[in-house]
Motif scaffolding. Sequence first.
Motif, short mmCIF file in Angstrom:
data_model
loop_
_atom_site.label_atom_id
_atom_site.label_comp_id
_atom_site.label_asym_id
_atom_site.label_seq_id
_atom_site.Cartn_x
_atom_site.Cartn_y
_atom_site.Cartn_z
N ALA A 62 62.11 35.52 57.00
CA ALA A 62 61.33 34.12 57.54
C ALA A 62 62.85 33.73 58.99
CB ALA A 62 62.08 32.77 56.55
N PHE A 63 61.86 33.46 59.94
CA PHE A 63 62.85 32.85 61.37
C PHE A 63 62.35 31.25 61.77
CE2 PHE A 63 59.38 34.75 63.63
CZ PHE A 63 59.45 34.23 64.72
N PHE B 184 57.94 40.65 64.37
CA PHE B 184 58.36 39.84 63.45
C PHE B 184 57.71 40.64 62.27
CE2 PHE B 184 57.47 36.66 60.22
CZ PHE B 184 59.09 36.57 59.30
N ALA B 185 56.29 40.76 62.25
CA ALA B 185 55.62 41.96 61.24
C ALA B 185 56.26 43.02 61.30
CB ALA B 185 54.00 41.61 62.19
N ASP B 186 56.46 43.56 62.11
CA ASP B 186 57.02 45.17 62.25
C ASP B 186 58.41 44.74 61.18
OD1 ASP B 186 56.91 48.12 62.54
OD2 ASP B 186 58.34 47.05 64.52
N PHE B 187 59.10 43.63 61.22
CA PHE B 187 60.14 43.92 60.81
C PHE B 187 60.52 43.96 59.57
CE2 PHE B 187 62.79 40.66 58.99
CZ PHE B 187 64.37 41.01 58.58
N PRO C 223 56.85 25.20 68.59
CA PRO C 223 57.65 25.11 68.59
C PRO C 223 58.88 24.62 67.08
CG PRO C 223 57.38 24.75 70.49
CD PRO C 223 56.33 24.72 69.94
N GLY C 224 60.32 24.96 66.44
CA GLY C 224 60.29 24.16 65.73
C GLY C 224 60.08 25.25 64.29
N ALA C 225 59.21 25.32 63.58
CA ALA C 225 58.60 26.06 62.61
C ALA C 225 58.56 26.53 61.72
CB ALA C 225 56.81 26.75 63.20
N LEU C 226 59.05 26.96 60.78
CA LEU C 226 59.97 28.14 60.20
C LEU C 226 58.39 29.06 59.68
CD1 LEU C 226 61.50 28.83 58.20
CD2 LEU C 226 60.46 27.80 56.32
N VAL C 227 58.92 29.90 60.16
CA VAL C 227 57.61 31.50 60.22
C VAL C 227 58.68 31.92 59.04
CG1 VAL C 227 57.16 33.42 62.42
CG2 VAL C 227 57.94 31.20 62.78
N GLU C 228 57.59 32.08 58.87
CA GLU C 228 57.53 33.34 57.15
C GLU C 228 56.20 34.15 56.99
OE1 GLU C 228 59.49 31.10 53.79
OE2 GLU C 228 57.09 29.99 53.97
N ALA C 229 57.33 35.28 55.98
CA ALA C 229 55.97 36.75 55.73
C ALA C 229 56.78 37.15 54.89
CB ALA C 229 56.56 37.49 57.01
N ARG C 230 55.22 37.21 54.29
CA ARG C 230 55.40 37.69 53.17
C ARG C 230 54.24 38.82 52.94
NH1 ARG C 230 56.31 32.81 51.80
NH2 ARG C 230 58.31 31.80 50.17
N GLY C 231 54.27 40.11 51.51
CA GLY C 231 52.76 41.29 51.47
C GLY C 231 53.41 42.23 50.77
N GLU C 232 52.75 42.85 50.51
CA GLU C 232 52.72 43.81 49.80
C GLU C 232 52.55 45.39 50.07
OE1 GLU C 232 49.44 43.28 46.48
OE2 GLU C 232 48.23 43.02 48.13
N VAL C 233 52.77 46.41 49.54
CA VAL C 233 52.86 48.12 50.26
C VAL C 233 51.51 48.03 48.95
CG1 VAL C 233 53.65 50.11 48.61
CG2 VAL C 233 55.25 48.80 49.73
N THR C 234 50.82 48.63 49.72
CA THR C 234 50.05 48.97 48.57
C THR C 234 49.27 50.36 48.89
OG1 THR C 234 48.63 49.10 50.67
CG2 THR C 234 48.15 47.14 50.19
N THR D 241 53.89 58.63 53.23
CA THR D 241 53.14 57.55 54.81
C THR D 241 53.85 56.27 53.34
OG1 THR D 241 51.88 59.40 55.23
CG2 THR D 241 51.42 56.87 55.20
N ILE D 242 53.60 55.03 54.06
CA ILE D 242 53.69 54.14 53.01
C ILE D 242 52.97 53.17 53.92
CG2 ILE D 242 54.57 52.05 52.32
CD1 ILE D 242 57.34 54.54 52.59
N PHE D 243 52.16 52.21 53.41
CA PHE D 243 50.57 51.77 53.70
C PHE D 243 51.14 49.85 53.59
CE2 PHE D 243 48.84 55.22 53.36
CZ PHE D 243 48.30 55.73 54.18
N VAL D 244 51.08 49.09 53.92
CA VAL D 244 51.94 47.53 54.16
C VAL D 244 51.10 46.63 54.33
CG1 VAL D 244 54.16 45.76 54.26
CG2 VAL D 244 54.24 48.21 53.96
N ARG D 245 50.59 45.41 53.15
CA ARG D 245 49.69 44.53 54.57
C ARG D 245 50.29 43.24 53.70
NH1 ARG D 245 44.67 43.92 50.25
NH2 ARG D 245 45.87 43.35 48.54
N GLY D 246 50.33 41.92 54.99
CA GLY D 246 51.00 41.10 54.41
C GLY D 246 50.28 39.81 54.98
N LEU D 247 50.85 38.43 55.56
CA LEU D 247 50.56 37.25 56.04
C LEU D 247 51.98 36.59 56.67
CD1 LEU D 247 48.03 35.26 56.45
CD2 LEU D 247 48.99 34.88 54.39
N VAL D 248 51.31 36.40 58.18
CA VAL D 248 52.65 35.03 57.91
C VAL D 248 52.25 34.22 59.19
CG1 VAL D 248 53.91 34.76 60.88
CG2 VAL D 248 53.63 37.41 59.87
N THR D 249 53.31 32.61 58.25
CA THR D 249 53.12 31.38 58.46
C THR D 249 54.01 30.64 59.30
OG1 THR D 249 53.79 31.54 56.26
CG2 THR D 249 51.37 31.12 55.75
#
Length: 150
Positions: free
Chosen positions: A51-52, A73-76, A106-117, A123-131
């Motif tokens: 989050a940020f 942020f998605a890369d993080f 502006p002012g939004a709480l930005v969050e990311a969640r996801g999973e290792v697929t 090699t590690i594969f990941v997918r996620g969603l930023v809100t």
Amino acid sequence: MNDISSDGYAHSEIETEGEFAGWAYWPGDPYERRSGPFYRKREKNGEQVCAFRAEPRHMNGAGFMHGGCLLTFADFALFAIASDELGEDNAVTMNLSGDFLGAVPPGALVEARGEVTRGGGKTIFVRGLVTGNGKPALSFTGIIRRLAAR
């Protein structure tokens, strides 16, 4: 700032002040600290959440979050989501792609969640969603490559 590498975060520290007190960050990445700063924590269910807070400096000319900021942020988040797979290993992003789904004000709480697929190897594969304020802003997929120890 406390080291929490025992929680699966290699070389992380804990933020001690402000809105994200108690959240971890990587102090050794000056680009991410300047870009965000970005934070992460493990929820009770074991899931990593990142989050940020969206600030005016994160916005584009139209007044919404710049796409480059969302992708940074998605890369993080890739590395936070894959932290259990990575352990103490270093890694690099081999691929990161995203689909922009909505604007973040502006002012939004930005969050990311996801999973290792897929993990378990180099090699590690990941997918996620930023809100932004709980609304989808970016879906992403990424591939991380574990580096050999030097």
